[in-house]
Write a protein that holds these residues in place. Structure first.
Motif, short mmCIF file in Angstrom:
data_model
loop_
_atom_site.label_atom_id
_atom_site.label_comp_id
_atom_site.label_asym_id
_atom_site.label_seq_id
_atom_site.Cartn_x
_atom_site.Cartn_y
_atom_site.Cartn_z
N ILE A 42 -5.70 9.07 0.04
CA ILE A 42 -5.79 7.50 -0.41
C ILE A 42 -5.79 6.66 -1.81
O ILE A 42 -6.71 6.94 -2.42
N ASP A 50 -4.77 -4.03 2.09
CA ASP A 50 -3.69 -3.02 3.35
C ASP A 50 -3.07 -4.10 4.43
O ASP A 50 -3.37 -3.37 5.37
N LYS A 387 -9.55 -2.95 0.97
CA LYS A 387 -8.58 -1.61 2.11
C LYS A 387 -8.94 -2.00 3.10
O LYS A 387 -10.75 -2.55 3.15
N VAL A 391 -10.20 2.60 6.44
CA VAL A 391 -9.62 3.34 4.83
C VAL A 391 -10.77 3.58 4.50
O VAL A 391 -11.29 4.73 4.07
#
Ligand SMILES: Cc1ncc(COP(=O)(O)O)c(C=O)c1O
Length: 404
Positions: A42, A50, A387, A391
């Motif tokens: 990640i 994202d 993010k 995530v």
């Protein structure tokens, strides 16, 4: 590769990326992103969201393309976007700017910064004062413009500059004081006294203040106060911002600079030879974004704050000592104990094994520091919190395996 002459080597040296054999070294951002891709880690290294920002903004760009807004817009930016920027400055900060003379649209904040430095630097005797660690483009752009970078250190726990060190850094050769508030990478928001001192010193030495406020809508307690909102600073301040971080449109590269007409004109005089104009259909879309209600902006800040808290919890569980940010996209954490436990020398070494070992990529803070000052930041790591929550949750689960 044979040596290719040119200004590139100045930029590479300025950014600490010129190898002894005269070739350029890749940035650690590129290295870590490549490592993340090859290991399936990640990527909390680079600062881009994202998930999409407000749908109305995206829709407005699609609509503009469909309406045929696809040719060169005016060099200063479309009148409507400039008007929206002026309204935004008035609505949030009480700053009145003339959209026709005191606003310039640029290819992101990066072009605003580079065009400003190229426009206002006169020669190698000029100095640019920056706060270190600094956004990596600063050192490269200062070097490209041919000036000398004068860093003022920001240290733990709150990453505010020491007033004496700040006073010592500014002098008769200071052409610009460049201040990024809220600050990348540390997450600091500068104290009022720091801004007061910056204004006093700029006045004393007749320097221009350049502010990089790309995280202006991501302040977690209190509100952002631009230096240009001060009556005693407006006449010598160029304020730079960007739509990228606010509306999660980093790939659109729409930024702007505002300030006194003669300074903005100087930036335009350089900008016109760099990009000439910027993305036509994105400009009406960002105008829509800037006119969204206050609640939208408040929610963005609250959402980002929640992500930082989640990430902070994950990092603490993994064994990092977290320094909670007060604004922006990034959380900085001290990895001293973790480095000792994992038997790695510093945060740089840790970041190089982290993708393989824990499935997460991050950036050591030394990437934002001149080579001579790296030792002071050797155990600090920057993680991007911009993010999706799932995530961040997954990154936290992976990082928890470091706790042993
Ligand atoms: C402090 C700072 N300034 C400027 C930029 C670049 O902004 P833009 O993408 O609008 O050029 C960034 C992006 O990470 C940043 O963190």
């Amino acid at each position: 590769m044979r040596h290719i002459p040119g200004a590139w080597s100045r930029a590479a040296r300025g950014a600490g990326l010129l190898a002894p054999d005269g070739t350029a070294v890749a940035t650690i951002f590129a290295e870590m992103s490549a490592l993340a891709a090859s290991t399936g880690a990640i990527n909390l290294g680079q600062g881009f969201p994202d998930e999409d920002g407000p749908q109305v903004v995206l829709e407005a760009a699609r609509d503009a393309i469909a309406r045929g807004v696809n040719q060169y817009p005016p060099g200063r930016g479309t009148p409507d976007l400039r008007a929206a920027i002026a309204e935004h400055q008035q609505r949030f900060y009480g700053i009145r700017v003339d959209p026709d003379r005191e606003v310039l649209v640029t290819a992101g904040a990066t072009e605003a910064l580079s065009a400003t430095l190229l426009a206002l630097i006169d020669g190698p005797d000029d100095e640019v004062v920056v706060f270190e660690p600094y956004y990596d483009a600063y050192a490269a752009c200062v070097a490209l413009a041919g000036a000398r970078l004068v860093p003022v250190p920001l240290r733990r726990p709150d990453f505010q500059p020491d007033p004496d060190e700040l006073r010592r850094a500014v002098g008769p050769r200071t052409r610009l004081i460049l201040i990024n508030d809220p600050h990348n990478p540390t997450g600091a928001v500068f104290a009022t006294e720091v801004l007061d001192e910056v204004v006093r010193l700029a006045e004393r030495h007749d320097a221009v203040i350049v502010t990089d406020e790309v995280y202006e809508h991501l302040v977690f307690d209190g509100v952002h106060v631009p230096i240009a909102a001060r009556e005693d600073a407006w006449h010598r301040t160029l304020t730079i911002s960007s739509a990228g971080k606010t509306f999660a449109t980093t790939g659109w590269k729409v930024g702007w600079v505002s300030g006194p007409a003669e300074l903005v004109d100087a930036v335009l005089a350089v900008k016109q030879w760099l990009t000439y104009v910027n993305g036509a259909p994105f400009q009406p879309a960002i105008a829509v974004g800037l006119r969204l209600g206050d609640d939208v902006f408040r929610k963005m800040a609250a959402g980002m704050r929640g992500k930082h808290m989640l990430l902070g919890d994950g990092l603490r569980t993994a064994g990092f000592d977290v320094i909670p940010p007060r604004g922006g996209y990034f959380t900085v954490a001290d990895a001293a104990e973790l480095c000792a436990r994992l038997d790695v020398v510093d945060a740089d070494a840790l970041c190089r094994i982290l993708p393989e070992r824990a499935g997460v990529a991050a950036i050591p803070l030394t990437a934002f520091v001149t080579p001579e000052h790296r030792a002071e930041y050797a155990t600090l790591v920057r993680f991007a919190a911009c993010k999706r929550v799932d995530v961040i949750d997954e990154a936290s689960r992976r990082l928890a395996t470091l706790a042993g």
